[in-house]
Design a protein around this motif. Structure first.
Motif, short mmCIF file in Angstrom:
data_model
loop_
_atom_site.label_atom_id
_atom_site.label_comp_id
_atom_site.label_asym_id
_atom_site.label_seq_id
_atom_site.Cartn_x
_atom_site.Cartn_y
_atom_site.Cartn_z
N GLY A 67 0.86 -1.18 0.00
CA GLY A 67 0.00 0.00 0.00
C GLY A 67 0.89 1.23 0.00
O GLY A 67 2.12 1.13 -0.20
N PRO A 68 0.31 2.41 0.25
CA PRO A 68 1.13 3.63 0.20
C PRO A 68 2.26 3.63 1.23
O PRO A 68 3.36 4.10 0.93
CB PRO A 68 0.13 4.76 0.46
N ALA A 69 2.01 3.10 2.43
CA ALA A 69 3.06 3.11 3.47
C ALA A 69 4.19 2.16 3.10
O ALA A 69 5.37 2.52 3.17
CB ALA A 69 2.46 2.72 4.82
N GLY B 138 -1.94 -2.60 6.19
CA GLY B 138 -3.19 -1.86 6.18
C GLY B 138 -3.94 -2.07 7.47
O GLY B 138 -3.42 -2.60 8.45
N THR B 139 -5.22 -1.66 7.45
CA THR B 139 -6.02 -1.65 8.67
C THR B 139 -6.18 -3.06 9.23
O THR B 139 -6.44 -4.02 8.50
CB THR B 139 -7.39 -1.01 8.35
N ARG B 140 -6.01 -3.21 10.56
CA ARG B 140 -6.16 -4.49 11.26
C ARG B 140 -5.42 -5.62 10.52
O ARG B 140 -5.99 -6.70 10.27
CB ARG B 140 -7.65 -4.82 11.36
N GLY B 141 -4.18 -5.35 10.13
CA GLY B 141 -3.39 -6.39 9.47
C GLY B 141 -3.31 -7.61 10.36
O GLY B 141 -3.11 -7.50 11.57
N SER B 142 -3.44 -8.80 9.77
CA SER B 142 -3.52 -10.00 10.61
C SER B 142 -2.19 -10.30 11.28
O SER B 142 -2.16 -10.77 12.41
CB SER B 142 -4.01 -11.20 9.79
N LEU B 143 -1.07 -10.05 10.60
CA LEU B 143 0.23 -10.27 11.24
C LEU B 143 0.51 -9.17 12.27
O LEU B 143 0.97 -9.45 13.38
CB LEU B 143 1.36 -10.29 10.20
N ALA B 144 0.22 -7.93 11.90
CA ALA B 144 0.45 -6.82 12.84
C ALA B 144 -0.40 -6.99 14.10
O ALA B 144 0.06 -6.76 15.22
CB ALA B 144 0.14 -5.49 12.17
#
Ligand code: SF4
Length: 566
Positions: free
Chosen positions: A29-31, A201-207
């Motif tokens: 993504g952008p980040a 991105g939002t609520r990334g499963s690994l993060a």
């Protein structure tokens, strides 16, 4: 399952192929892409141009899982590429007009524009974009800078050594519904890196797993989310030309004073209109249905008149992190950084995150390059990411709205009053540090529900299944469900009675079903019927389920929506 153990469908494989890179970035993504570009630039400057940067993306093509409004504040992209316009970064239009429409009953609406537009919604100097197109362009820039970008590869598990992140294991391909390898089985590989960047991105499963496992979250301010539901429309040419460059936000109907949310209408080129509605998941109604609210909103005469004679081109949904500065996790640790929406880089008062995502990627890159220059990838070496953020305009911007979202927990009027005080007190408002709560804790008994479903049709008010078709969502059906109900007995015994199974309402892709008579004989092992192939990867279920027994785990790489042009 303990929340400390990561759930996945990986097979037992005696030995996995290994790949070693210097920096691994999970999510294009952008980040993630800004981080990759800035890293390569800094490695070159340090005389370390041979350092390898690999970006993994779970979508079949970069951009397919990207969904945003979007109006972009150019500050981030202009820092990444001062000549971003000359380089051909795609934009739909510079913002030419902005306003807030307050939608009321009886088809009425009141326009606030010019000096009456709330300052956070003033958009002059910003640009309407398709984030899909911008991300595709960023991928080209990353590749020409020498980064490797691999779409179709999902990160399934984090490789740890204690608290240190060693890299990521990619998702196996070819595991059948019965969880056994099929003839097409291809084991995922272990990709090891000095530093792994989580940019999912939002609520990334690994993060999410990393934040829980390593205790990186803020107990007093857990991340809070909204769900945005969007359609891309093509409208008649005359109206399309008149609306080009228009940024219209709406408040009021259909939620009125009940909840935190609103709509958007952005005029793009080629007579395209980006429309959407976002609702905070702290809403207490057990039948909260973001898609149904979106349809109610489209049926308001003001919105309906803009769509008249047009046709839908694409549909999608995504959550967005609302919690702001107080909810951001610790941004780095031994061998890792967290960037973008995964770390909560979003200004919910301005409804903007693209510029902050890019900035977070750049700040992480600066810290990683500096750390690797010294041959150190430990938490202390990477902590320059946090210190640079704290000294940056990104922190300054987020600090000014640090109490914004939480203030609305006390109701719309209380929130608006506090937001007014925040504007003249540098973001403090009436309380110095407002605490938060998990969205899943706010649901009230179904007996108190007041929300209703709209009437659907085939033209403007499509039902969920029709909209899922427009999302392009597809998954190989012969794989274990990536939506896992860890304790179906709770669904059957408690949730049905207490909350009426909210999953059948809040999912914007009709994944969860509780048809009449289900489960047969009250089978406690049954849980909901799950149409996993409809899933658009919005993560609403993972966040909003009141018992937290639904877990989103990564499916085979390449599956999911196709948000072309969104
Ligand atoms: Fe979103 Fe969950 Fe529904 Fe998938 S199953 S579309 S992640 S709410």
């Amino acid at each position: 399952m303990s929340s400390k153990k990561q759930r996945s469908w990986q097979a037992q494989v005696p030995e996995r192929e290994e790949l070693e890179v210097d920096v691994l970035i999970v999510g294009a993504g952008p980040a993630g892409l800004a981080c990759a570009i800035e890293l390569k630039r800094r490695f070159e400057q340090q005389g370390q141009g041979d350092k390898t940067v690999l970006v993994l993306e779970k979508a079949e093509e970069v951009g397919y899982h990207i969904l945003s409004g979007a109006v972009m504040d150019p500050r981030g992209i202009a820092e990444l590429f001062p000549d971003w316009k000359e380089r051909g970064c795609p934009v739909e239009s510079e913002v030419k007009f902005d306003c807030l429409e307050v939608l009321r009953g009886g088809g009425k609406h009141t326009r606030l524009t010019g000096a009456l537009t709330p300052p956070t919604l003033a958009n002059h100097g910003n640009f309407i974009i398709s984030l899909y197109k911008v991300v595709r362009w960023l991928k080209e820039q990353a590749e020409s800078a020498g980064c490797e970008v691999y779409p179709g590869f999902a990160g399934a598990e984090i490789l740890f050594d204690g608290a240190r992140v060693l890299g990521v294991q990619t998702r196996d391909a070819g595991i059948g519904k019965n969880c056994e390898p099929k003839g097409t089985f291809q084991p995922g590989m272990n990709i090891k890196a000095a530093v792994t960047v989580f940019a999912e991105g939002t609520r990334g499963s690994l993060a999410k797993h990393l934040i829980e496992r390593n205790g990186l979250g803020k107990p007093d301010n857990p991340q809070s989310y909204g769900t945005g539901v969007k359609e891309l429309w093509e409208i008649p040419a005359e109206r399309g030309a008149a609306l080009l460059g228009h940024v219209i936000h709406t408040a009021g109907a259909p939620i009125g004073l009940d909840g935190y949310g609103g709509g958007w209408i952005y005029g793009q080129k080629d007579n395209k209109l980006s429309i959407g509605f976002v609702i905070g998941l702290s809403h207490h109604d057990a039948k909260l249905d973001p898609h149904a609210l979106f349809v109610h909103w489209k049926q308001h005469p003001f919105v309906a008149s803009l769509l008249e004679g047009g046709k839908v081109l694409r549909y999608g949904a995504k959550t967005l992190p609302y919690g702001g500065y107080w909810s951001m996790p610790t941004l780095q640790g031994d061998g890792f950084c967290i960037v973008g929406d995964s770390a909560g880089f979003l200004n919910s008062a301005r409804l903007k995150g693209v510029h902050l995502a890019i900035k977070s990627g750049m700040l992480a890159a600066e810290a990683i390059a500096g750390a690797l220059h010294k041959g150190d990838s430990g938490s202390a070496a990477l902590s320059r990411y946090t210190s640079s953020f704290e000294a940056s305009w990104a922190k300054e911007e987020l600090w000014k709205v640090r109490n914004f979202h939480q203030a609305f927990d006390a109701g719309l009027f209380a929130g608006m009053l506090d937001a007014g005080v925040q504007m003249i007190s540098g973001g403090r408002g009436l309380v110095a540090h407002r605490k938060g709560h998990r969205d899943c804790e706010t649901t009230r008994p179904v007996s108190e529900s007041r929300l209703t479903k709209p009437q659907y049709d085939d033209t403007k008010s499509m039902d969920k299944l029709t909209d899922v078709y427009w999302s392009g969502a597809i998954h190989d059906e012969d794989q274990p469900s990536h939506l896992v109900v860890t304790d179906p007995a709770i669904c059957v015994e408690r949730c049905t009675r207490e909350f009426g199974n909210p999953c059948q309402h809040f999912c914007p892709a009709a994944v969860y079903e509780w048809p009449a008579g289900h489960p047969a004989g009250g089978d406690k092992k049954a849980g909901p019927l799950i149409n996993a192939s409809n899933c658009v990867h919005c993560k609403t279920c993972d966040i909003a389920d009141p018992y937290q027994v639904i877990e989103w785990i990564v499916p085979e790489g390449g599956g999911g929506p196709k948000y072309i042009d969104m």
